[in-house]
Design a protein around this motif. Structure first.
Motif, PDB file in Angstrom:
ATOM      1  N   LEU A 167      -2.948  -6.277  14.909  1.00 18.31           N
ATOM      2  CA  LEU A 167      -2.814  -6.650  16.318  1.00 18.31           C
ATOM      3  C   LEU A 167      -1.874  -7.847  16.478  1.00 18.31           C
ATOM      4  N   GLN A 168      -2.074  -8.877  15.663  1.00 18.41           N
ATOM      5  CA  GLN A 168      -1.187 -10.039  15.735  1.00 18.41           C
ATOM      6  C   GLN A 168       0.252  -9.642  15.415  1.00 18.41           C
ATOM      7  N   ASN A 169       0.421  -8.784  14.433  1.00 18.26           N
ATOM      8  CA  ASN A 169       1.759  -8.328  14.065  1.00 18.26           C
ATOM      9  C   ASN A 169       2.415  -7.620  15.246  1.00 18.26           C
ATOM     10  N   ALA A 170       1.668  -6.788  15.937  1.00 17.09           N
ATOM     11  CA  ALA A 170       2.208  -6.082  17.106  1.00 17.09           C
ATOM     12  C   ALA A 170       2.593  -7.065  18.207  1.00 17.09           C
ATOM     13  N   ILE A 171       1.779  -8.099  18.406  1.00 15.46           N
ATOM     14  CA  ILE A 171       2.082  -9.104  19.436  1.00 15.46           C
ATOM     15  C   ILE A 171       3.334  -9.888  19.061  1.00 15.46           C
ATOM     16  N   VAL A 172       3.462 -10.235  17.789  1.00 15.61           N
ATOM     17  CA  VAL A 172       4.667 -10.936  17.324  1.00 15.61           C
ATOM     18  C   VAL A 172       5.899 -10.092  17.617  1.00 15.61           C
ATOM     19  N   TRP A 173       5.865  -8.801  17.269  1.00 18.27           N
ATOM     20  CA  TRP A 173       7.029  -7.938  17.493  1.00 18.27           C
ATOM     21  C   TRP A 173       7.279  -7.694  18.981  1.00 18.27           C
ATOM     22  N   GLN A 174       6.213  -7.691  19.786  1.00 14.59           N
ATOM     23  CA  GLN A 174       6.384  -7.569  21.237  1.00 14.59           C
ATOM     24  C   GLN A 174       7.211  -8.738  21.760  1.00 14.59           C
ATOM     25  N   TRP A 175       6.905  -9.948  21.282  1.00 11.94           N
ATOM     26  CA  TRP A 175       7.658 -11.123  21.725  1.00 11.94           C
ATOM     27  C   TRP A 175       9.059 -11.169  21.114  1.00 11.94           C
ATOM     28  N   CYS A 176       9.226 -10.590  19.942  1.00 12.67           N
ATOM     29  CA  CYS A 176      10.576 -10.469  19.371  1.00 12.67           C
ATOM     30  C   CYS A 176      11.427  -9.547  20.241  1.00 12.67           C
ATOM     31  N   GLU A 177      10.821  -8.490  20.756  1.00 12.36           N
ATOM     32  CA  GLU A 177      11.534  -7.603  21.689  1.00 12.36           C
ATOM     33  C   GLU A 177      11.903  -8.356  22.962  1.00 12.36           C
ATOM     34  N   ASN A 198       0.293 -23.214  22.509  1.00 16.49           N
ATOM     35  CA  ASN A 198       1.202 -24.013  21.687  1.00 16.49           C
ATOM     36  C   ASN A 198       2.329 -23.161  21.124  1.00 16.49           C
ATOM     37  N   PHE A 199       2.032 -21.881  20.887  1.00 15.49           N
ATOM     38  CA  PHE A 199       3.010 -20.970  20.314  1.00 15.49           C
ATOM     39  C   PHE A 199       3.035 -19.690  21.143  1.00 15.49           C
ATOM     40  N   VAL A 200       4.084 -18.923  20.994  1.00 15.95           N
ATOM     41  CA  VAL A 200       4.306 -17.766  21.858  1.00 15.95           C
ATOM     42  C   VAL A 200       3.332 -16.623  21.594  1.00 15.95           C
ATOM     43  N   ALA A 201       3.236 -16.171  20.353  1.00 16.75           N
ATOM     44  CA  ALA A 201       2.534 -14.915  20.083  1.00 16.75           C
ATOM     45  C   ALA A 201       1.130 -15.096  19.517  1.00 16.75           C
ATOM     46  N   ILE A 202       0.988 -16.007  18.577  1.00 13.84           N
ATOM     47  CA  ILE A 202      -0.295 -16.211  17.906  1.00 13.84           C
ATOM     48  C   ILE A 202      -0.593 -17.705  17.883  1.00 13.84           C
ATOM     49  N   GLU A 203      -1.662 -18.104  17.218  1.00 12.05           N
ATOM     50  CA  GLU A 203      -2.104 -19.499  17.228  1.00 12.05           C
ATOM     51  C   GLU A 203      -1.279 -20.426  16.333  1.00 12.05           C
ATOM     52  N   SER A 204      -0.299 -19.875  15.645  1.00 15.26           N
ATOM     53  CA  SER A 204       0.561 -20.679  14.777  1.00 15.26           C
ATOM     54  C   SER A 204       2.001 -20.197  14.943  1.00 15.26           C
ATOM     55  N   VAL A 261       3.567 -17.571   5.509  1.00 15.28           N
ATOM     56  CA  VAL A 261       2.780 -16.359   5.357  1.00 15.28           C
ATOM     57  C   VAL A 261       2.396 -15.773   6.719  1.00 15.28           C
ATOM     58  N   CYS A 262       2.143 -16.605   7.681  1.00 12.64           N
ATOM     59  CA  CYS A 262       1.640 -16.149   8.978  1.00 12.64           C
ATOM     60  C   CYS A 262       2.736 -15.802   9.979  1.00 12.64           C
ATOM     61  N   LEU A 263       3.979 -15.798   9.593  1.00 11.42           N
ATOM     62  CA  LEU A 263       5.058 -15.545  10.554  1.00 11.42           C
ATOM     63  C   LEU A 263       4.919 -14.209  11.272  1.00 11.42           C
ATOM     64  N   LEU A 264       4.288 -13.242  10.643  1.00 11.75           N
ATOM     65  CA  LEU A 264       4.095 -11.931  11.276  1.00 11.75           C
ATOM     66  C   LEU A 264       2.652 -11.701  11.707  1.00 11.75           C
ATOM     67  N   GLY A 265       1.816 -12.738  11.623  1.00 10.15           N
ATOM     68  CA  GLY A 265       0.413 -12.613  11.990  1.00 10.15           C
ATOM     69  C   GLY A 265      -0.438 -12.201  10.809  1.00 10.15           C
ATOM     70  N   GLU A 266      -1.744 -12.290  10.996  1.00  5.63           N
ATOM     71  CA  GLU A 266      -2.679 -11.981   9.908  1.00  5.63           C
ATOM     72  C   GLU A 266      -3.378 -10.643  10.103  1.00  5.63           C
ATOM     73  N   SER A 267      -3.093  -9.952  11.185  1.00  6.68           N
ATOM     74  CA  SER A 267      -3.717  -8.651  11.434  1.00  6.68           C
ATOM     75  C   SER A 267      -2.682  -7.717  12.059  1.00  6.68           C
TER      76      SER A 267
END
Length: 177
Positions: A81-91, A117-123, A73-79
């Motif tokens: 902002l987290q979603n944007a950070i995840v996609w920033q690291w995907c870029e 521990n992880f690249v973009a978020i806490e999980s 569930v958390c692969l894209l973040g929970e907010s």
């Protein structure tokens, strides 16, 4: 139970890993076939194209993860902002994939991971999966020396042994540290 088929290029390691991850964390049947390098990755369901392109296919696949699996569930973040950070690291992952000189980007990633521990978020996130799939062939090379990349080695080992990821690639000889 839905049946999904991913058509991806040989060089789309991040999609290969994501297909494996989703098939381990969902009730959906997910398969993939290799397509020519000139074609765009696609996700099909019941013979119709659902998504085209690496990001769109990834978003759809993540949506098929088991909603009861917190990890999925958390692969894209929970907010947002987290979603944007995840996609920033995907870029960043896509830039690393196409970079002629990968070492400076690996150094940047290793420094970033020094206190994380992880690249973009806490999980675990989609960014971790994409980066792991792109980094693995680089660091698996016998020419790669982990000296100076201890944070990268720790992170790779952690993702490598994560449920849904373990078993996709052989263990790395991390004794090269």
């Amino acid at each position: 139970m839905s049946s999904l088929r991913v058509l991806c290029r040989q060089e789309d390691q991040e999609l290969h890993l994501l297909v494996h991850f989703v098939s381990q964390t969902s009730s959906s049947s997910v398969t993939y076939n290799i397509i020519p390098s000139s074609d765009q990755p696609q996700l099909t369901s019941d013979s119709s194209v659902v998504a085209e392109g690496c990001q769109a296919v990834s978003r759809c696949l993540v949506g098929h993860c088991n909603p009861n699996s917190r990890q999925a569930v958390c692969l894209l973040g929970e907010s947002a902002l987290q979603n944007a950070i995840v996609w920033q690291w995907c870029e960043f992952a896509q830039q690393l994939k196409s970079a002629e000189s990968k070492l400076p980007m690996l150094e940047q990633l290793s420094q970033w991971l020094a206190n994380r521990n992880f690249v973009a978020i806490e999980s675990l996130s989609l960014a971790d999966l994409w980066l792991y799939a792109i980094c693995y062939p680089i660091v698996a090379s016998s020419k790669f020396n982990f000296s100076g990349f201890e944070s990268l080695a720790r992170w790779i080992d952690q993702v490598h042994h994560t449920s849904g990821v373990s078993g996709v690639y052989p263990d790395l000889p991390l004794q090269r540290l």
